[in-house]
Design a protein around this motif. Structure first.
Motif, PDB file in Angstrom:
ATOM      1  N   LEU A  20     -44.100  28.791 -41.528  1.00  0.00           N
ATOM      2  CA  LEU A  20     -44.510  27.651 -40.800  1.00  0.00           C
ATOM      3  C   LEU A  20     -45.788  27.081 -41.304  1.00  0.00           C
ATOM      4  N   PHE A  21     -46.799  28.056 -41.871  1.00  0.00           N
ATOM      5  CA  PHE A  21     -47.693  27.553 -42.541  1.00  0.00           C
ATOM      6  C   PHE A  21     -47.296  26.799 -43.721  1.00  0.00           C
ATOM      7  N   THR A  22     -46.375  26.966 -44.630  1.00  0.00           N
ATOM      8  CA  THR A  22     -45.873  26.452 -45.675  1.00  0.00           C
ATOM      9  C   THR A  22     -45.194  25.134 -45.370  1.00  0.00           C
ATOM     10  N   ILE A  23     -44.619  24.899 -44.347  1.00  0.00           N
ATOM     11  CA  ILE A  23     -44.150  23.514 -43.752  1.00  0.00           C
ATOM     12  C   ILE A  23     -45.414  22.754 -43.553  1.00  0.00           C
ATOM     13  N   ALA A  24     -46.364  23.315 -42.741  1.00  0.00           N
ATOM     14  CA  ALA A  24     -47.415  22.379 -42.454  1.00  0.00           C
ATOM     15  C   ALA A  24     -48.219  21.837 -43.580  1.00  0.00           C
ATOM     16  N   ASP A  31     -51.325  19.958 -50.870  1.00  0.00           N
ATOM     17  CA  ASP A  31     -50.456  20.712 -52.021  1.00  0.00           C
ATOM     18  C   ASP A  31     -51.608  21.518 -52.699  1.00  0.00           C
ATOM     19  N   ARG A  32     -52.800  20.894 -53.106  1.00  0.00           N
ATOM     20  CA  ARG A  32     -53.833  21.656 -53.669  1.00  0.00           C
ATOM     21  C   ARG A  32     -54.356  22.800 -52.762  1.00  0.00           C
ATOM     22  N   GLN A  33     -54.530  22.427 -51.544  1.00  0.00           N
ATOM     23  CA  GLN A  33     -55.285  23.453 -50.799  1.00  0.00           C
ATOM     24  C   GLN A  33     -54.383  24.725 -50.558  1.00  0.00           C
ATOM     25  N   PHE A  34     -53.050  24.468 -50.759  1.00  0.00           N
ATOM     26  CA  PHE A  34     -51.959  25.479 -50.582  1.00  0.00           C
ATOM     27  C   PHE A  34     -51.902  26.164 -51.904  1.00  0.00           C
ATOM     28  N   ALA A  35     -52.019  25.699 -53.153  1.00  0.00           N
ATOM     29  CA  ALA A  35     -51.895  26.223 -54.381  1.00  0.00           C
ATOM     30  C   ALA A  35     -53.275  27.144 -54.669  1.00  0.00           C
ATOM     31  N   THR A  36     -54.442  26.585 -54.403  1.00  0.00           N
ATOM     32  CA  THR A  36     -55.491  27.290 -54.443  1.00  0.00           C
ATOM     33  C   THR A  36     -56.381  27.952 -53.319  1.00  0.00           C
ATOM     34  N   GLY A  37     -55.439  28.247 -52.314  1.00  0.00           N
ATOM     35  CA  GLY A  37     -55.864  28.766 -51.303  1.00  0.00           C
ATOM     36  C   GLY A  37     -55.105  29.902 -50.764  1.00  0.00           C
ATOM     37  N   PHE A  38     -54.046  29.327 -49.856  1.00  0.00           N
ATOM     38  CA  PHE A  38     -53.015  30.298 -49.116  1.00  0.00           C
ATOM     39  C   PHE A  38     -52.233  31.150 -50.017  1.00  0.00           C
ATOM     40  N   ALA A  39     -51.542  30.311 -51.147  1.00  0.00           N
ATOM     41  CA  ALA A  39     -50.822  30.859 -51.898  1.00  0.00           C
ATOM     42  C   ALA A  39     -51.309  31.222 -53.430  1.00  0.00           C
ATOM     43  N   ILE A  40     -52.681  31.008 -53.499  1.00  0.00           N
ATOM     44  CA  ILE A  40     -53.410  31.358 -54.827  1.00  0.00           C
ATOM     45  C   ILE A  40     -53.225  32.756 -55.429  1.00  0.00           C
ATOM     46  N   VAL A 189     -35.880  22.744 -49.260  1.00  0.00           N
ATOM     47  CA  VAL A 189     -36.534  21.352 -48.515  1.00  0.00           C
ATOM     48  C   VAL A 189     -37.803  21.090 -49.113  1.00  0.00           C
ATOM     49  N   VAL A 190     -38.772  22.265 -48.831  1.00  0.00           N
ATOM     50  CA  VAL A 190     -40.123  22.004 -49.295  1.00  0.00           C
ATOM     51  C   VAL A 190     -40.402  21.876 -50.621  1.00  0.00           C
ATOM     52  N   ASP A 191     -41.282  21.114 -51.189  1.00  0.00           N
ATOM     53  CA  ASP A 191     -41.572  21.040 -52.596  1.00  0.00           C
ATOM     54  C   ASP A 191     -43.163  21.055 -52.478  1.00  0.00           C
ATOM     55  N   ILE A 192     -43.596  22.141 -53.010  1.00  0.00           N
ATOM     56  CA  ILE A 192     -45.078  22.321 -53.062  1.00  0.00           C
ATOM     57  C   ILE A 192     -45.549  23.357 -54.120  1.00  0.00           C
ATOM     58  N   PRO A 193     -46.562  23.115 -54.905  1.00  0.00           N
ATOM     59  CA  PRO A 193     -46.902  24.096 -55.807  1.00  0.00           C
ATOM     60  C   PRO A 193     -47.013  25.552 -55.146  1.00  0.00           C
ATOM     61  N   ARG A 194     -46.404  26.638 -55.831  1.00  0.00           N
ATOM     62  CA  ARG A 194     -46.611  27.961 -55.605  1.00  0.00           C
ATOM     63  C   ARG A 194     -45.638  28.390 -54.255  1.00  0.00           C
ATOM     64  N   GLN A 195     -44.974  27.499 -53.908  1.00  0.00           N
ATOM     65  CA  GLN A 195     -44.152  27.970 -52.654  1.00  0.00           C
ATOM     66  C   GLN A 195     -43.242  29.153 -52.519  1.00  0.00           C
ATOM     67  N   TRP A 196     -43.001  29.655 -53.823  1.00  0.00           N
ATOM     68  CA  TRP A 196     -41.999  30.477 -54.061  1.00  0.00           C
ATOM     69  C   TRP A 196     -42.760  32.059 -53.890  1.00  0.00           C
TER      70      TRP A 196
END
Length: 226
Positions: A20-24, A31-40, A189-196
């Motif tokens: 759910l966090f990833t989808i949100a 995208d940047r916050q996800f790659a440099t924060g949650f999934a850094i 479906v999701v396309d965001i850096p470091r989603q894997w």
């Protein structure tokens, strides 16, 4: 249907929350916050994955000890092999503690590892990254077959049932397969850096759940909970 244990409630809660966090993040365009924060790199998702892989290894080792005590040598050896595979996965996930311990990358790996770190899955062989050739799509298909085909055949095919029990293969429940498919759909479906990185976390949580209480609990000398 087997009810959710307290451990499963926590594990599935973490899986759902991660997806759910990833989808949100994706919907909001963060995208940047996800790659440099949650999934850094070296962040909560990556270390969470490593921790869950290690827990999976420990659960398998505990099951191996039980099998040896029951006189089931083959099952015990198989479980030791499975545990070692997850220990290897733990080490690879955190580059064998390279950044934690401040280790230098050997020259051999500096030349062949595309991330210039102490890992095998990032080695480039013949111009192709090992992750994509060996640990890539084929592995994903194998995992999904394990989560879907094995539960479908276990108990219905005498050969599959006998092999799974003799080799101490923890059989997933249907809820594990559903979660695995759901996570795969989200990643498609999701396309965001470091989603894997999140995908790996979900599957590491899944393995802990499966190994703690597989569908074939009786094969491990334990009663099936209701």
């Amino acid at each position: 249907m087997r009810s959710f244990s307290p451990a499963d409630q926590i594990l599935f809660g973490l899986m759902n929350a991660s997806l759910l966090f990833t989808i949100a993040y994706w919907i909001l365009g963060f995208d940047r916050q996800f790659a440099t924060g949650f999934a850094i790199e070296d962040g909560p998702v990556e270390y969470g994955t490593a921790l869950m892989l290690l827990v999976s290894a420990l659960v398998l080792a505990w099951q191996a000890v039980r099998q040896f005590r029951m006189g089931q040598a083959l099952a015990g050896v198989c479980l030791v092999v499975y545990a070692l595979i997850f220990v290897f996965g733990t080490g690879e996930e955190i580059s064998w503690g390279q950044r934690i311990l401040g280790l230098e990358t050997p020259d051999y790996l500096m030349e062949r590892n595309y991330q210039e770190e102490i890992t095998l899955h990032n080695i480039v062989v013949g111009g192709k990254q090992l992750t994509k050739t060996v640990f890539g799509g084929g592995l994903t298909v194998a995992i999904l077959l394990y989560l879907l085909a094995l539960p479908a055949l276990y108990g219905k095919s005498a050969v599959v049932t006998r092999l799974a029990d003799r080799l101490a293969v923890p059989v997933p429940l249907w809820r594990h397969g559903i979660m695995g498919v759901g996570a795969s759909v989200v990643m498609l479906v999701v396309d965001i850096p470091r989603q894997w990185e999140v995908y790996e976390l979900v599957f590491s949580l899944l393995t802990v759940s499966i190994f703690l209480a597989p569908a074939n609990l009786a094969a491990f000398g334990r009663r099936t909970a209701t």
